[in-house]
Design an enzyme around this catalytic site. Structure first.
Site, PDB file in Angstrom:
ATOM      1  N   LYS A  24      -5.286   1.811   3.096  1.00  0.00           N
ATOM      2  CA  LYS A  24      -5.118   3.249   3.309  1.00  0.00           C
ATOM      3  C   LYS A  24      -4.850   3.483   4.781  1.00  0.00           C
ATOM      4  O   LYS A  24      -5.519   2.886   5.639  1.00  0.00           O
ATOM      5  CB  LYS A  24      -6.398   3.981   2.891  1.00  0.00           C
ATOM      6  CG  LYS A  24      -6.670   3.914   1.394  1.00  0.00           C
ATOM      7  CD  LYS A  24      -5.673   4.760   0.647  1.00  0.00           C
ATOM      8  CE  LYS A  24      -5.971   4.774  -0.839  1.00  0.00           C
ATOM      9  NZ  LYS A  24      -5.031   5.610  -1.580  1.00  0.00           N
ATOM     10  N   GLY A  55      -4.462   3.349  -9.675  1.00  0.00           N
ATOM     11  CA  GLY A  55      -5.813   3.631 -10.183  1.00  0.00           C
ATOM     12  C   GLY A  55      -6.342   4.908  -9.570  1.00  0.00           C
ATOM     13  O   GLY A  55      -5.866   5.355  -8.527  1.00  0.00           O
ATOM     14  N   LYS A  57      -3.871  -3.175  -0.899  1.00  0.00           N
ATOM     15  CA  LYS A  57      -3.352  -1.882  -0.437  1.00  0.00           C
ATOM     16  C   LYS A  57      -4.295  -1.339   0.626  1.00  0.00           C
ATOM     17  O   LYS A  57      -5.501  -1.214   0.394  1.00  0.00           O
ATOM     18  CB  LYS A  57      -3.253  -0.957  -1.656  1.00  0.00           C
ATOM     19  CG  LYS A  57      -3.197   0.512  -1.387  1.00  0.00           C
ATOM     20  CD  LYS A  57      -2.616   1.222  -2.596  1.00  0.00           C
ATOM     21  CE  LYS A  57      -3.305   2.527  -2.913  1.00  0.00           C
ATOM     22  NZ  LYS A  57      -2.690   3.214  -4.054  1.00  0.00           N
ATOM     23  N   GLU A 100       3.450   3.698   0.553  1.00  0.00           N
ATOM     24  CA  GLU A 100       3.263   4.620  -0.565  1.00  0.00           C
ATOM     25  C   GLU A 100       3.019   6.037  -0.066  1.00  0.00           C
ATOM     26  O   GLU A 100       2.207   6.251   0.837  1.00  0.00           O
ATOM     27  CB  GLU A 100       2.074   4.137  -1.406  1.00  0.00           C
ATOM     28  CG  GLU A 100       1.878   4.921  -2.686  1.00  0.00           C
ATOM     29  CD  GLU A 100       0.729   4.394  -3.535  1.00  0.00           C
ATOM     30  OE1 GLU A 100       0.078   3.406  -3.145  1.00  0.00           O
ATOM     31  OE2 GLU A 100       0.465   4.995  -4.589  1.00  0.00           O
ATOM     32  N   LYS A 114       0.572   6.248 -12.881  1.00  0.00           N
ATOM     33  CA  LYS A 114      -0.833   6.390 -13.300  1.00  0.00           C
ATOM     34  C   LYS A 114      -0.799   7.249 -14.553  1.00  0.00           C
ATOM     35  O   LYS A 114      -0.370   8.418 -14.469  1.00  0.00           O
ATOM     36  CB  LYS A 114      -1.644   7.120 -12.226  1.00  0.00           C
ATOM     37  CG  LYS A 114      -1.784   6.379 -10.913  1.00  0.00           C
ATOM     38  CD  LYS A 114      -2.486   7.249  -9.872  1.00  0.00           C
ATOM     39  CE  LYS A 114      -2.693   6.484  -8.569  1.00  0.00           C
ATOM     40  NZ  LYS A 114      -3.121   7.370  -7.470  1.00  0.00           N
ATOM     41  N   ASP A 161      -0.806   2.859   2.016  1.00  0.00           N
ATOM     42  CA  ASP A 161      -0.765   4.122   1.271  1.00  0.00           C
ATOM     43  C   ASP A 161      -1.254   5.239   2.180  1.00  0.00           C
ATOM     44  O   ASP A 161      -2.384   5.191   2.681  1.00  0.00           O
ATOM     45  CB  ASP A 161      -1.670   4.012   0.027  1.00  0.00           C
ATOM     46  CG  ASP A 161      -1.636   5.277  -0.827  1.00  0.00           C
ATOM     47  OD1 ASP A 161      -0.841   6.189  -0.532  1.00  0.00           O
ATOM     48  OD2 ASP A 161      -2.421   5.345  -1.806  1.00  0.00           O
ATOM     49  N   SER A 165      -7.341  -1.833  -3.803  1.00  0.00           N
ATOM     50  CA  SER A 165      -7.080  -0.831  -2.791  1.00  0.00           C
ATOM     51  C   SER A 165      -8.281  -0.774  -1.853  1.00  0.00           C
ATOM     52  O   SER A 165      -9.424  -0.721  -2.303  1.00  0.00           O
ATOM     53  CB  SER A 165      -6.883   0.508  -3.504  1.00  0.00           C
ATOM     54  OG  SER A 165      -6.821   1.546  -2.582  1.00  0.00           O
ATOM     55  N   ASP A 169       3.903   8.227  -5.488  1.00  0.00           N
ATOM     56  CA  ASP A 169       2.729   8.346  -6.361  1.00  0.00           C
ATOM     57  C   ASP A 169       2.557   9.834  -6.691  1.00  0.00           C
ATOM     58  O   ASP A 169       3.070  10.327  -7.701  1.00  0.00           O
ATOM     59  CB  ASP A 169       1.516   7.756  -5.617  1.00  0.00           C
ATOM     60  CG  ASP A 169       0.176   7.998  -6.297  1.00  0.00           C
ATOM     61  OD1 ASP A 169       0.151   8.485  -7.426  1.00  0.00           O
ATOM     62  OD2 ASP A 169      -0.884   7.695  -5.677  1.00  0.00           O
TER      63      ASP A 169
END
Ligand code: NPG
Length: 371
Positions: free
Chosen positions: A163, A290, A161, A213, A262, A188, A135, A238
Site C-alpha cells: 500500500k 480481496g 502488494k 493499482e 472483486k 496499490d 496485501s 479496482d
C-alpha cells in the site's frame, strides 16, 4: 426454487493486526452475513461493504438499509431460476453493487449445493490449486515493512502488494525492492494521487513493479487513461470498475492494462465472469482482489480465481493472515504460495454457527416475525 426465508446478520470480527491503506485503517471488520433458504437448502454469502465510505460509498450501514428495505423484499417468496435471475430482479436498484452482490452470491452457493457442485465447478473454473498473493498495509517504518514482506515471501506468497500514499511511496518501495530484488511486487494507492503527481508516479517505472493499482480517483477513467500513456508500468483498476460496462469503457479508453475483479464490488459472480470473459477475449490479464473477507467471502474469491483468465495471483491469503480464528471450518490455508479451492458442494466450508452467534451484534429475519 422458491426463496422462503432470508437472514441478515452483522458480526464483528477483530483483525489480528491493524490494516492501514491510504484512506484510513481497520482494526475490526463489521461483516454482514446473509443466508437464503429455498426448498430445504441454505446459501451463504458475505457483504464486503466497509465500516466507512473511504473505499466505496457503500458501508455496512448502507448495505443493511438497502438489503432490508429494497432488495430482500423483492426476493422473498419469489420463484427464482438461479443467480442470473436474482441479479435481474435486483437490477432496479441503482448502484449499491456490494449489497446486491451478497444476495446473488448466496444464490450461487444455494444452487451449487442443490446440484452437488463445488462453487469452482459451478462458476466454470478448474477447481485446481491457484497461486495466491498477499496485501501488506502501510507500516510505521520502511524497516518494519521490509521485515513483513520478508516473512510473507518466506511463507511462499507469489505476489506482494504494498500500500502506498503520498509521502510513503518511491523511497519506501525502493527499500523493499533493494531487499528483495527478484520479488513479484506491486503497489496499490487506493486513489491517493492526482494527475499532478504524474512525475512522482513515473519514478516507479524503475522499480520493476507488476502494476500500479488505482492511483487516481475512484470514479475516474479519463485521467487514468492519460496517466497510463505516460507510464511504462501497467495501471490496474479496482475501485473504478463496478461492472462489465465500466471494464469495457476502461479498456476502450486505455485507462488500464490489468483489472482487479472483486465479486463483492462488481455485483456478484455473474458480473465477475462477464468482466473476466471480456478481458480474456482482449488478452487483458485479471486477478481477484480481496476485501478482508471472512472465510465465507474467501470461498467465492478462490472459486472465481480458478477461471483461466486469472493469470496473476490474487489477494487471497490464508485465514490466519487476518483472523485469530476464521468463522469457517476448515480454515483457508496457503501451502507453498498455493490455495486449493474447497471441493465440497457450494462454498465447501462449514460456517461455524455457534461462533457466528457469539460474534453477532444484530440479526434480521424474513418473513418478519420469525424467531
Ligand atoms: O487480502 O482481503 C485482502 C485485502 C486486500 O488490500 C486489500 N484490499 O484496496 O484492495 C484493496 C484493499 C481493501 C481492503 C480495500 C479493505 C478496502 C477494504
Amino acid at each position: 426454487m422458491k426463496i422462503d426465508a432470508v437472514e441478515v446478520r452483522e458480526i464483528r470480527l477483530p483483525l489480528r493486526e491493524r490494516f492501514e491503506i491510504s484512506s484510513g485503517y481497520s482494526e475490526e471488520r463489521r461483516i454482514l452475513l446473509v443466508r437464503l433458504h429455498a426448498d430445504g437448502e441454505t446459501g451463504w454469502a458475505e457483504c464486503v461493504a466497509g465500516e466507512d465510505p473511504g473505499y466505496s460509498y457503500e458501508t455496512t450501514e448502507t448495505a443493511w438499509h438497502v438489503l432490508s428495505q429494497f432488495l430482500i423484499p423483492v426476493l422473498l417468496g419469489a420463484e427464482v431460476e438461479g443467480p442470473a435471475d436474482v441479479e435481474r430482479r435486483l437490477s432496479h436498484v441503482r448502484g449499491h453493487p456490494m449489497a446486491r452482490a451478497c444476495l446473488e452470491m448466496a444464490c450461487w452457493d444455494l444452487e451449487a449445493r442443490r446440484r452437488g457442485l463445488s462453487l469452482a465447478e459451478a462458476v466454470g473454473g478448474s477447481g485446481d490449486p491457484v497461486p495466491v498473493g498477499v496485501s501488506v498495509g502501510l507500516q510505521k517504518s520502511d524497516g518494519l515493512l521490509v521485515d513483513k514482506v520478508g516473512g510473507f515471501l518466506a511463507e511462499g506468497y507469489r505476489k506482494i502488494k504494498l500500500k502506498i500514499k503520498p509521502g510513503r511511496d518511491v523511497e519506501m518501495v525502493r527499500a523493499v525492492r533493494e531487499a528483495f530484488p527478484g520479488a513479484p511486487l506491486m503497489v496499490d494507492a487506493n486513489s491517493a494521487y492526482t494527475l499532478a503527481d504524474r512525475d512522482r508516479l513515473a519514478q516507479m517505472d524503475d522499480l520493476d513493479l507488476l502494476m500500479i493499482e488505482q492511483p487516481l480517483a475512484w470514479d475516474d477513467l479519463h485521467e487514468h487513461a492519460r496517466l497510463q500513456q505516460s507510464l511504462e508500468t501497467p495501471v490496474c483498476l479496482d475501485e473504478s470498475i463496478r461492472s462489465a460496462g465500466d471494464a469495457e469503457l476502461a479498456l476502450e479508453l486505455g485507462s488500464c492494462r490489468i483489472i482487479n475483479i472483486k465479486p463483492g464490488r462488481v455485483g456478484g459472480l455473474g458480473s465477475s465472469r462477464r468482466i473476466h470473459d471480456l478481458c480474456r477475449a482482449r488478452g487483458v490479464p485479471v486477478w481477484c482482489g480481496g476485501m478482508l473477507e471472512s472465510g465465507v467471502g474467501r470461498a467465492f474469491n478462490i472459486a472465481l480465481a480458478t477461471l483461466p483468465g486469472f493469470t496473476i495471483p490474487g489477494d487471497i491469503s490464508a485465514s490466519r493472515r487476518y483472523w485469530e480464528r476464521d468463522i469457517v471450518d476448515p480454515e483457508f490455508e496457503v501451502v507453498d504460495g498455493m490455495m486449493t479451492p474447497p471441493s465440497g458442494p457450494g462454498i465447501g466450508v462449514a460456517p461455524d454457527e455457534r461462533r457466528i452467534d457469539k460474534l453477532t451484534v444484530r440479526v434480521a429475519r424474513w418473513p418478519r416475525g420469525r424467531g
